[in-house]
Design an enzyme around this catalytic site. Structure first.
Site, short mmCIF file in Angstrom:
data_model
loop_
_atom_site.label_atom_id
_atom_site.label_comp_id
_atom_site.label_asym_id
_atom_site.label_seq_id
_atom_site.Cartn_x
_atom_site.Cartn_y
_atom_site.Cartn_z
CB SER A 49 -0.91 -0.01 1.22
OG SER A 49 -0.15 -0.19 2.40
CG HIS A 50 2.23 3.10 2.90
ND1 HIS A 50 1.17 2.31 3.26
CD2 HIS A 50 1.98 4.32 3.42
CE1 HIS A 50 0.32 3.01 3.98
NE2 HIS A 50 0.77 4.23 4.09
CB ALA A 182 -3.07 3.63 10.79
CG ASP A 190 -3.14 -1.60 3.94
OD1 ASP A 190 -2.61 -2.21 3.00
OD2 ASP A 190 -2.52 -1.24 4.96
P1 NDP Z 1 -0.62 -2.98 10.29
O1 NDP Z 1 -1.84 -3.16 11.11
O2 NDP Z 1 -0.50 -3.72 9.03
O3 NDP Z 1 0.68 -3.34 11.16
C1 NDP Z 1 0.96 -2.61 12.33
C2 NDP Z 1 2.27 -3.08 12.93
O4 NDP Z 1 2.05 -4.34 13.57
C3 NDP Z 1 3.38 -3.30 11.93
O5 NDP Z 1 4.59 -2.87 12.49
C4 NDP Z 1 3.36 -4.81 11.68
O6 NDP Z 1 4.66 -5.22 11.30
C5 NDP Z 1 2.96 -5.33 13.04
N1 NDP Z 1 2.20 -6.58 12.99
C6 NDP Z 1 1.23 -6.93 12.12
N2 NDP Z 1 0.71 -8.13 12.45
C7 NDP Z 1 1.38 -8.54 13.57
C8 NDP Z 1 1.31 -9.69 14.39
N3 NDP Z 1 0.47 -10.68 14.13
N4 NDP Z 1 2.13 -9.78 15.44
C9 NDP Z 1 3.02 -8.80 15.72
N5 NDP Z 1 3.13 -7.67 14.98
C10 NDP Z 1 2.32 -7.55 13.91
O7 NDP Z 1 -0.37 -1.42 10.03
P2 NDP Z 1 -1.43 -0.28 9.66
O8 NDP Z 1 -2.40 -0.81 8.69
O9 NDP Z 1 -1.94 0.33 10.89
O10 NDP Z 1 -0.46 0.78 8.92
C11 NDP Z 1 0.14 0.39 7.68
C12 NDP Z 1 1.24 1.38 7.33
O11 NDP Z 1 0.70 2.63 6.99
C13 NDP Z 1 2.25 1.65 8.44
O12 NDP Z 1 3.53 1.45 7.91
C14 NDP Z 1 2.04 3.12 8.80
O13 NDP Z 1 3.23 3.77 9.19
C15 NDP Z 1 1.51 3.68 7.49
N6 NDP Z 1 0.68 4.87 7.64
C16 NDP Z 1 1.15 6.07 7.21
C17 NDP Z 1 0.36 7.21 7.31
C18 NDP Z 1 0.89 8.55 6.90
O14 NDP Z 1 0.16 9.54 7.04
N7 NDP Z 1 2.08 8.66 6.40
C19 NDP Z 1 -1.01 7.16 7.84
C20 NDP Z 1 -1.37 5.85 8.32
C21 NDP Z 1 -0.57 4.75 8.19
P3 NDP Z 1 5.01 -6.64 10.64
O15 NDP Z 1 3.78 -7.17 9.98
O16 NDP Z 1 6.13 -6.36 9.72
O17 NDP Z 1 5.43 -7.50 11.81
#
Ligand code: NDP
Length: 337
Positions: A49-50, A182, A190
């Site tokens: 998505s990013h 987020a 997403d």
């Molecule tokens: P996710 O819900 O996909 O993931 C959140 C965090 O949890 C990640 O670090 C992920 O890393 C980790 N994670 C996911 N599943 C698990 C699990 N089962 N156990 C442990 N850790 C887990 O993220 P979001 O959808 O909330 O956000 C997606 C992206 O969007 C992020 O990178 C965020 O920075 C970005 N974003 C940017 C914005 C902007 O304005 N620039 C605004 C909003 C979001 P991993 O899966 O690698 O372990």
């Protein structure tokens, strides 16, 4: 789900596409390289998505005049532990790159330091703003506010942006722990991706036109009313990010989005705060052992994993095998420049 055909691209090929698109949109070598790296690293981490999908939004922000492709940010040290940035209406990462070394140095001297930045844009994953500090043995916590689309618990209209935050800390003998997320149930991109691919969302992430929680991405994109994660608890985190992002930095509030329709913007010129801590200055000589212990309690604990470690698996695979990118997206990007 719609049938998606994909091509396998190496990370170098992804970076080359990103550089070409960003340069054609007017970015200079420094800014183009910083953003292209982030786009490439997002694809490498499995953050589709990013990654490349974000490039048309960068281009649109420059072509509409909403963002400055050749920003010259200003950084001032306004208190012993505080750096304040003005992003010159460019992307945050350009200002942050200028502040990085001083910020780390001040944290190592004082134990803690903060960098705020206003008059800047942020469209990327926040992990890339914190990870390098943890690689240098520091803890980093980053918040940025964005365009209002998250409804406070029980509310009927959006107040907060998807207001992401990231945390990174060193882990002895291993890659740092880095997570970013987020404050909304799902990141906007997403939801857009699911709509483009014709999939329902795994959980209700926003309201439909009748005000009901929905898993239909198209219905949510129509109302632009997303739900916070964890009900009132996520809304409280979004509040924190709004205060530490916009209010502390002096950036625009997420609700101040008058330019939204004119520019089709995904973000506002909000604000951000990055706090950097040197654990070596906090008097616990066993900090590393605590980290090791906390992570050990999670690993091997059923299916649990240390937050953010998913990226490491993606990285290893992307480095050796490349990344599958939608053929339609590649063709769209080739037509931009
Ligand atoms: P996710 O819900 O996909 O993931 C959140 C965090 O949890 C990640 O670090 C992920 O890393 C980790 N994670 C996911 N599943 C698990 C699990 N089962 N156990 C442990 N850790 C887990 O993220 P979001 O959808 O909330 O956000 C997606 C992206 O969007 C992020 O990178 C965020 O920075 C970005 N974003 C940017 C914005 C902007 O304005 N620039 C605004 C909003 C979001 P991993 O899966 O690698 O372990």
């Amino acid at each position: 789900m719609a049938n998606i055909t994909a091509e396998i691209l190496s990370l170098d090929q992804i970076r080359e596409i990103a550089i070409t698109v960003l340069t054609a949109a007017g970015m200079d070598a420094n800014g183009g390289s910083l953003i292209a790296n982030i786009v490439t690293q997002s694809e490498r981490d499995g953050l589709r998505s990013h990654g490349l999908r974000m490039l048309p939004f960068y281009v649109q922000s420059f072509q509409s005049g909403y963002a400055n492709p050749v920003a010259r940010p200003l950084i001032e040290r306004i208190a012993p532990g505080v750096l304040r940035g003005d992003g010159d209406n460019g992307y945050y990462q350009i200002a942050a790159a200028l502040a990085q070394d001083d910020l780390a140095g001040i944290a190592q001297e004082n134990g803690i330091a903060a960098f705020t930045c206003a008059n800047c844009h942020h469209l990327a994953a926040l992990r890339f703003d914190t990870e390098s500090f943890a690689e240098a043995g520091l803890i980093a916590l980053m918040m940025v506010n964005s365009l209002s689309m998250v409804v406070p618990q029980g509310g009927v209209r959006p107040v907060f942006g998807t207001n992401p935050m990231s945390f990174a800390c060193p882990r002895k003998g291993m890659a740092p722990v880095v997570w970013d997320q987020a404050s909304s149930m799902m990141a906007l991109m997403d939801i857009k991706l699911a709509a483009a691919e014709g999939r329902d969302l795994p959980r209700a992430a926003g309201l439909d036109s009748t005000g009901q929680p929905s898993t239909d991405p198209k219905a949510i994109l129509e109302t632009c009313s997303l739900l916070p994660f964890g009900e009132h608890k996520g809304a409280a985190i979004a509040f924190l990010v709004e205060v530490l992002g916009a209010a502390l930095a002096g950036g625009a509030l997420s609700v101040d989005n008058a330019d939204r329709d004119a520019h089709g913007a995904l973000n506002i010129k909000g604000g951000s705060t990055l706090i950097v801590i040197d654990p070596a200055r906090f008097g616990n000589a066993s900090f590393d052992d605590y980290l090791t212990r906390i992570c050990a309690e999670i690993e091997g604990n059923g299916d649990a994993r240390v937050p953010g470690d998913g990226r490491l698996k993606h990285r290893a695979a992307a480095d050796s095998d490349g990344v599958a990118v939608s053929a339609e997206l590649i063709s769209q990007l080739r037509n931009i420049h």
